[in-house]
Scaffold this active site. Structure first.
Site, PDB file in Angstrom:
ATOM      1  N   ASP A   1      -2.907  64.141  44.282  1.00  0.00           N
ATOM      2  CA  ASP A   1      -3.887  63.151  44.749  1.00  0.00           C
ATOM      3  C   ASP A   1      -4.881  63.781  45.730  1.00  0.00           C
ATOM      4  OD1 ASP A   1      -5.016  60.631  44.752  1.00  0.00           O
ATOM      5  OD2 ASP A   1      -3.838  59.962  46.473  1.00  0.00           O
ATOM      6  N   GLY A   2      -6.100  63.239  45.724  1.00  0.00           N
ATOM      7  CA  GLY A   2      -7.107  63.666  46.698  1.00  0.00           C
ATOM      8  C   GLY A   2      -8.317  64.361  46.097  1.00  0.00           C
TER       9      GLY A   2
ATOM     10  N   GLY B   1     -10.885  63.100  44.442  1.00  0.00           N
ATOM     11  CA  GLY B   1     -12.122  62.360  44.697  1.00  0.00           C
ATOM     12  C   GLY B   1     -12.603  62.584  46.117  1.00  0.00           C
TER      13      GLY B   1
ATOM     14  N   HIS C   1     -12.179  66.668  40.435  1.00  0.00           N
ATOM     15  CA  HIS C   1     -11.170  66.772  39.370  1.00  0.00           C
ATOM     16  C   HIS C   1     -11.171  68.175  38.771  1.00  0.00           C
ATOM     17  CE1 HIS C   1     -10.295  62.619  39.806  1.00  0.00           C
ATOM     18  NE2 HIS C   1     -11.447  62.184  39.358  1.00  0.00           N
TER      19      HIS C   1
ATOM     20  N   GLU D   1      -3.099  52.705  35.647  1.00  0.00           N
ATOM     21  CA  GLU D   1      -4.116  51.969  36.415  1.00  0.00           C
ATOM     22  C   GLU D   1      -5.431  52.733  36.494  1.00  0.00           C
ATOM     23  OE1 GLU D   1      -0.894  52.424  37.476  1.00  0.00           O
ATOM     24  OE2 GLU D   1      -0.285  50.378  36.949  1.00  0.00           O
TER      25      GLU D   1
ATOM     26  N   TRP E   1      -7.172  53.919  34.241  1.00  0.00           N
ATOM     27  CA  TRP E   1      -8.106  53.502  33.180  1.00  0.00           C
ATOM     28  C   TRP E   1      -9.153  52.529  33.733  1.00  0.00           C
ATOM     29  CZ3 TRP E   1      -8.524  56.160  28.897  1.00  0.00           C
ATOM     30  CH2 TRP E   1      -7.389  56.757  28.315  1.00  0.00           C
TER      31      TRP E   1
ATOM     32  N   LEU F   1       9.530  77.381  31.685  1.00  0.00           N
ATOM     33  CA  LEU F   1       9.227  76.215  32.521  1.00  0.00           C
ATOM     34  C   LEU F   1       8.993  75.027  31.607  1.00  0.00           C
ATOM     35  CD1 LEU F   1       8.423  74.912  35.306  1.00  0.00           C
ATOM     36  CD2 LEU F   1       6.066  75.563  34.779  1.00  0.00           C
TER      37      LEU F   1
ATOM     38  N   ARG G   1       3.002  56.753  49.197  1.00  0.00           N
ATOM     39  CA  ARG G   1       3.469  55.774  48.211  1.00  0.00           C
ATOM     40  C   ARG G   1       3.705  56.458  46.866  1.00  0.00           C
ATOM     41  NH1 ARG G   1      -1.889  53.607  49.578  1.00  0.00           N
ATOM     42  NH2 ARG G   1      -3.422  54.576  48.212  1.00  0.00           N
ATOM     43  N   ILE G   2       4.357  55.696  45.981  1.00  0.00           N
ATOM     44  CA  ILE G   2       4.756  56.237  44.678  1.00  0.00           C
ATOM     45  C   ILE G   2       3.692  55.948  43.611  1.00  0.00           C
ATOM     46  CG2 ILE G   2       6.590  56.116  42.892  1.00  0.00           C
ATOM     47  CD1 ILE G   2       7.711  57.252  45.445  1.00  0.00           C
TER      48      ILE G   2
END
Ligand code: IPE
Ligand code: IPE
Ligand code: MG
Length: 260
Positions: A18-19, A21, A35, A65, A67, A129, A192-193
């Site tokens: 995350d992060g 943006g 991105h 979400e 989308w 992996l 948060r998840i």
């Protein structure tokens, strides 16, 4: 799984990347650029897992979400996925990475679907992996799908309602063939998840960092690993039950009598 677990090293790492943006916005650049920068951090993370002997890595790339984001951002992300699939799979295959995708993949355009299937087939025999990309994925959707699969088996007479237990549901969830994640990392500062692996994270160790995903570096990953190595995973038991036989408990800190 191929490699035996090494003490203190997670067998399975799950990451919310995350992060992106905010990384771009801080530079007064379009979010799509963030991105793109995030894609470089993905490579860094994969390299590090290969070097550290982490057997499985699951990356949250796009949620159910997501989308709902502005059309141009979703479009840019689709282009980026397609580029990554065209550009990176050869190298991943060469390095022995097995690539899988989880989520509602039918929502992706056909050219992405075809590339995903191709990459999975091509890398199916690899074991260095086990890389899973969660794309168009939601933890609730994953649970709902498992429930539907169970209902279909009951309706068809293949399963009795009395046999529906955690194992029966777990077998029908995404990542069923892997051990559950040992360590979860979220970058970007939010605690948060966000509808990631709701079922699979039940006893995962959670680790958060303020660092934005495109700024990911090895020292941060090493810090997460060191923190993980120092944790006691009790799985609902007591410390005495899970401590290795013969382990000496750490000494209690001495009290400074002058403060008493
Ligand atoms: C994560 O970065 C990538 C995706 C959700 C696709 P964000 O795009 O959520 O970045 P922030 O959280 O807005 O900074
Ligand atoms: C979670 O990040 C999804 C991915 C990283 C792919 P979000 O940015 O979508 O999560 P929220 O909206 O901050 O909870
Ligand atoms: Mg975000």
């Amino acid at each position: 799984m191929s490699a035996p677990p090494q003490p203190g090293v997670p067998r399975h790492l799950a990451v919310i990347m995350d992060g992106n943006g905010r990384w771009a916005e801080r530079r007064h650049r379009p979010r799509a650029l963030g991105h793109r920068a995030g894609a470089r951090a993905v490579n860094l993370c994969i390299d590090w897992c290969l070097r550290r002997g982490i057997a499985a890595l699951t990356l949250f790339a796009f949620s159910s979400e997501n989308w709902g984001r502005p059309e141009d951002e979703v479009g840019a992300l689709m282009k980026l996925f397609l580029n990554a699939l065209e550009r990176e799979v050869d190298e991943l295959h060469r390095r022995g990475v097995r690539l899988r995708f989880i989520g509602e993949r039918e929502r992706f355009p056909p050219e992405i679907l075809a590339r995903m299937a191709e990459a999975e087939t091509r890398t199916a025999g690899n074991a260095a992996l086990h890389l899973t990309i969660a794309a168009s994925y939601g933890g609730r959707q994953d649970i709902a799908r498992a429930a539907r699969a169970v209902a279909e088996d009951v309706a068809a007479g293949r399963l009795s309602p009395a046999d529906i237990d955690e194992a029966a549901i777990g077998r029908r969830m995404a990542l069923a063939e892997l051990p559950p994640p040992d360590l979860f990392i979220r970058t970007g500062g939010d605690h948060r998840i966000s509808n990631f692996l709701l079922w699979q994270l039940a006893y995962t160790e959670l680790w958060f960092t303020e660092l934005l995903w495109p700024d990911l570096d090895e020292p941060t990953l090493e810090r997460a690993l060191a923190d993980f190595a120092g944790r006691e995973r009790r799985f609902g038991l007591t410390s005495a039950q899970v401590a290795p036989a013969g382990a000496v408990p750490p000494p209690l800190p001495t009290l400074d009598r002058t403060d008493a």
